[in-house]
Write a protein that holds these residues in place. Structure first.
Motif, PDB file in Angstrom:
ATOM      1  N   ARG A   1      -2.876  -0.508   1.377  1.00  0.00           N
ATOM      2  CA  ARG A   1      -1.570  -1.207   1.226  1.00  0.00           C
ATOM      3  C   ARG A   1      -1.111  -1.443  -0.197  1.00  0.00           C
ATOM      4  O   ARG A   1      -0.026  -1.423  -0.522  1.00  0.00           O
ATOM      5  CB  ARG A   1      -1.723  -2.871   1.801  1.00  0.00           C
ATOM      6  CG  ARG A   1      -2.127  -2.733   3.430  1.00  0.00           C
ATOM      7  CD  ARG A   1      -2.232  -4.053   4.076  1.00  0.00           C
ATOM      8  NE  ARG A   1      -2.468  -3.981   5.334  1.00  0.00           N
ATOM      9  CZ  ARG A   1      -2.331  -5.226   6.330  1.00  0.00           C
ATOM     10  NH1 ARG A   1      -1.806  -6.318   5.770  1.00  0.00           N
ATOM     11  NH2 ARG A   1      -2.796  -5.112   7.565  1.00  0.00           N
ATOM     12  N   HIS A   2      -2.095  -1.604  -0.921  1.00  0.00           N
ATOM     13  CA  HIS A   2      -2.070  -1.964  -2.390  1.00  0.00           C
ATOM     14  C   HIS A   2      -1.290  -0.547  -3.007  1.00  0.00           C
ATOM     15  O   HIS A   2      -0.100  -0.697  -3.890  1.00  0.00           O
ATOM     16  CB  HIS A   2      -3.125  -2.443  -3.186  1.00  0.00           C
ATOM     17  CG  HIS A   2      -2.876  -2.487  -4.612  1.00  0.00           C
ATOM     18  ND1 HIS A   2      -2.704  -3.598  -5.235  1.00  0.00           N
ATOM     19  CD2 HIS A   2      -2.953  -1.560  -5.901  1.00  0.00           C
ATOM     20  CE1 HIS A   2      -2.571  -3.514  -6.543  1.00  0.00           C
ATOM     21  NE2 HIS A   2      -2.734  -2.185  -6.861  1.00  0.00           N
ATOM     22  N   GLU A   3      -1.886   0.630  -2.751  1.00  0.00           N
ATOM     23  CA  GLU A   3      -1.378   1.843  -3.311  1.00  0.00           C
ATOM     24  C   GLU A   3      -0.038   2.226  -2.571  1.00  0.00           C
ATOM     25  O   GLU A   3       0.961   2.502  -3.490  1.00  0.00           O
ATOM     26  CB  GLU A   3      -2.320   2.975  -3.018  1.00  0.00           C
ATOM     27  CG  GLU A   3      -3.563   2.691  -3.738  1.00  0.00           C
ATOM     28  CD  GLU A   3      -3.651   2.716  -5.039  1.00  0.00           C
ATOM     29  OE1 GLU A   3      -2.512   3.298  -5.572  1.00  0.00           O
ATOM     30  OE2 GLU A   3      -4.509   1.878  -5.569  1.00  0.00           O
ATOM     31  N   PHE A   4       0.205   1.829  -1.381  1.00  0.00           N
ATOM     32  CA  PHE A   4       1.576   2.187  -0.850  1.00  0.00           C
ATOM     33  C   PHE A   4       2.606   1.036  -1.392  1.00  0.00           C
ATOM     34  O   PHE A   4       3.659   1.446  -1.613  1.00  0.00           O
ATOM     35  CB  PHE A   4       1.328   1.673   0.842  1.00  0.00           C
ATOM     36  CG  PHE A   4       2.487   2.766   1.498  1.00  0.00           C
ATOM     37  CD1 PHE A   4       2.569   3.671   1.840  1.00  0.00           C
ATOM     38  CD2 PHE A   4       3.753   1.810   1.615  1.00  0.00           C
ATOM     39  CE1 PHE A   4       3.529   4.501   2.684  1.00  0.00           C
ATOM     40  CE2 PHE A   4       4.892   2.395   2.316  1.00  0.00           C
ATOM     41  CZ  PHE A   4       4.642   3.826   2.751  1.00  0.00           C
TER      42      PHE A   4
ATOM     43  N   LEU B   1       1.651 -10.014   0.474  1.00  0.00           N
ATOM     44  CA  LEU B   1       2.715  -9.924  -0.668  1.00  0.00           C
ATOM     45  C   LEU B   1       3.047 -11.212  -0.691  1.00  0.00           C
ATOM     46  O   LEU B   1       3.586 -11.844   0.073  1.00  0.00           O
ATOM     47  CB  LEU B   1       3.602  -8.963  -0.230  1.00  0.00           C
ATOM     48  CG  LEU B   1       3.408  -7.247   0.021  1.00  0.00           C
ATOM     49  CD1 LEU B   1       4.474  -6.662   0.496  1.00  0.00           C
ATOM     50  CD2 LEU B   1       3.183  -6.775  -1.624  1.00  0.00           C
ATOM     51  N   ASP B   2       3.531 -11.455  -1.960  1.00  0.00           N
ATOM     52  CA  ASP B   2       4.116 -13.026  -2.354  1.00  0.00           C
ATOM     53  C   ASP B   2       5.708 -12.595  -2.355  1.00  0.00           C
ATOM     54  O   ASP B   2       6.396 -11.687  -1.994  1.00  0.00           O
ATOM     55  CB  ASP B   2       3.885 -13.131  -3.577  1.00  0.00           C
ATOM     56  CG  ASP B   2       4.587 -12.532  -4.786  1.00  0.00           C
ATOM     57  OD1 ASP B   2       5.510 -13.196  -5.287  1.00  0.00           O
ATOM     58  OD2 ASP B   2       4.320 -11.498  -4.898  1.00  0.00           O
ATOM     59  N   PRO B   3       6.340 -13.715  -2.304  1.00  0.00           N
ATOM     60  CA  PRO B   3       7.773 -13.681  -1.904  1.00  0.00           C
ATOM     61  C   PRO B   3       8.640 -12.919  -2.843  1.00  0.00           C
ATOM     62  O   PRO B   3       9.519 -12.284  -2.527  1.00  0.00           O
ATOM     63  CB  PRO B   3       8.239 -15.352  -1.982  1.00  0.00           C
ATOM     64  CG  PRO B   3       6.872 -16.162  -1.649  1.00  0.00           C
ATOM     65  CD  PRO B   3       5.989 -15.115  -2.124  1.00  0.00           C
ATOM     66  N   LEU B   4       8.060 -13.103  -4.318  1.00  0.00           N
ATOM     67  CA  LEU B   4       8.783 -12.172  -5.120  1.00  0.00           C
ATOM     68  C   LEU B   4       8.758 -10.583  -4.825  1.00  0.00           C
ATOM     69  O   LEU B   4       9.733  -9.880  -4.883  1.00  0.00           O
ATOM     70  CB  LEU B   4       8.270 -12.467  -6.535  1.00  0.00           C
ATOM     71  CG  LEU B   4       8.542 -13.820  -7.269  1.00  0.00           C
ATOM     72  CD1 LEU B   4       7.833 -13.890  -8.821  1.00  0.00           C
ATOM     73  CD2 LEU B   4      10.178 -14.065  -7.159  1.00  0.00           C
TER      74      LEU B   4
ATOM     75  N   LEU C   1      -0.811  -9.229  -2.919  1.00  0.00           N
ATOM     76  CA  LEU C   1      -1.471  -7.873  -2.695  1.00  0.00           C
ATOM     77  C   LEU C   1      -1.158  -6.976  -4.237  1.00  0.00           C
ATOM     78  O   LEU C   1      -2.382  -6.400  -4.330  1.00  0.00           O
ATOM     79  CB  LEU C   1      -0.716  -7.258  -1.591  1.00  0.00           C
ATOM     80  CG  LEU C   1      -1.191  -5.681  -1.223  1.00  0.00           C
ATOM     81  CD1 LEU C   1      -2.387  -5.841  -0.622  1.00  0.00           C
ATOM     82  CD2 LEU C   1      -0.391  -5.269  -0.218  1.00  0.00           C
ATOM     83  N   MET C   2      -0.267  -7.386  -4.756  1.00  0.00           N
ATOM     84  CA  MET C   2       0.030  -6.528  -5.983  1.00  0.00           C
ATOM     85  C   MET C   2      -0.712  -7.013  -7.106  1.00  0.00           C
ATOM     86  O   MET C   2      -0.150  -6.643  -8.218  1.00  0.00           O
ATOM     87  CB  MET C   2       1.638  -6.189  -5.948  1.00  0.00           C
ATOM     88  CG  MET C   2       1.941  -5.580  -4.672  1.00  0.00           C
ATOM     89  SD  MET C   2       1.143  -4.052  -4.297  1.00  0.00           S
ATOM     90  CE  MET C   2       1.540  -2.956  -5.755  1.00  0.00           C
TER      91      MET C   2
END
Length: 253
Positions: free
Chosen positions: A180-183, A239-242, A217-218
């Motif tokens: 997921r991080h790489e995607f 993933l956060d809102p931003l 996640l990022m």
């Protein structure tokens, strides 16, 4: 419950290991598969929106013994459906190959393997992504650092499955978080192409192309339980809102 610190630098890093993230933005516009040979982040809008491509196919490639867990594949499909506008559907196909030789792998060697074994390319209204679960580790690994994954092109990434399998961590959580991080980087996070809607206050100044929000996640680091008897998809960093707003600005959900 004991918790382990995992660093993410275009990849996850466990315990005291620091990840090295590499990207190669070169492309080949003369190749018949040029749509899949662009710079990292160049196809973010094509993947997120349905303006040009209404379908997505993800080709997961591996050799015997290096297949990701079924739960990893299933929850990755759910993740994609949550963020990508693909009314024609999202499919995941698997390709089993003979074990490549030459590990540890450089990014160029991964590119060469992709050229030899990739079968799905962007065509018509379907965009294609290549994910290689490698039978070896990265040539960038050292005695104190390992690379778990690298997104190296607009629709290409490698997960160093041999390295994931060697770590004393829950394999599902490592696979699911890494892919997921790489995607996320393929989708342009964070500000890969310099066109995110949050140019200020979102990028970690100490970790380029990563989110400043802890727990995202990022984010360059994420904390997960070291031992989970029954790992669930909720244990994967979200993933956060931003980051979600940045994806939505490019046509995502």
């Amino acid at each position: 419950m004991k918790y382990i610190r995992i660093n993410l630098l275009l990849c996850l890093v466990v315990l005291l290991l620091n990840a090295a993230c590499k990207s190669d933005d070169s492309g080949d516009t003369t190749n018949e598969n040029a749509e899949n040979l662009k710079a990292l982040g160049a196809s973010a809008e094509d993947l997120l929106s349905d303006d040009f491509y209404t379908k997505l196919v993800v080709e997961i490639v591996y050799s015997q013994g290096f297949r990701p867990k079924q739960l990893t594949i299933d929850t990755f499909r759910t993740f994609l459906n949550q963020r990508l506008n693909k009314p024609g559907g999202i499919s995941i196909v698997e390709t089993v190959i003979d074990p490549p030789s030459g590990e540890p792998y450089t990014v160029q060697e991964i590119r060469d393997i992709e050229k030899d074994v990739r079968t799905k390319y962007t065509n018509g209204n379907e965009i294609a992504v290549f994910v290689f679960f490698a039978n070896g580790n990265s040539s960038n690994d050292t005695s104190s650092s390992v690379t778990l994954g690298t997104a190296y092109q607009n629709t290409s990434m490698v997960i160093y499955q041999e390295t994931l399998q060697s770590l004393e961590q829950d394999l599902f959580l490592m696979e699911a978080t890494t892919i997921r991080h790489e995607f996320g980087h393929i989708l342009g996070l964070v500000d890969i192409s310099g066109d995110d809607i949050h140019p200020d206050g979102h990028i970690d100044p100490e970790s380029s192309k990563h989110c400043i929000v802890e727990g995202c996640l990022m984010y360059f680091a994420s904390t997960i339980p070291s031992t989970i008897p029954n790992p669930m998809k909720g244990d994967i960093p979200p993933l956060d809102p931003l980051c979600i707003e940045d994806l939505q600005a490019k046509g995502g959900k």
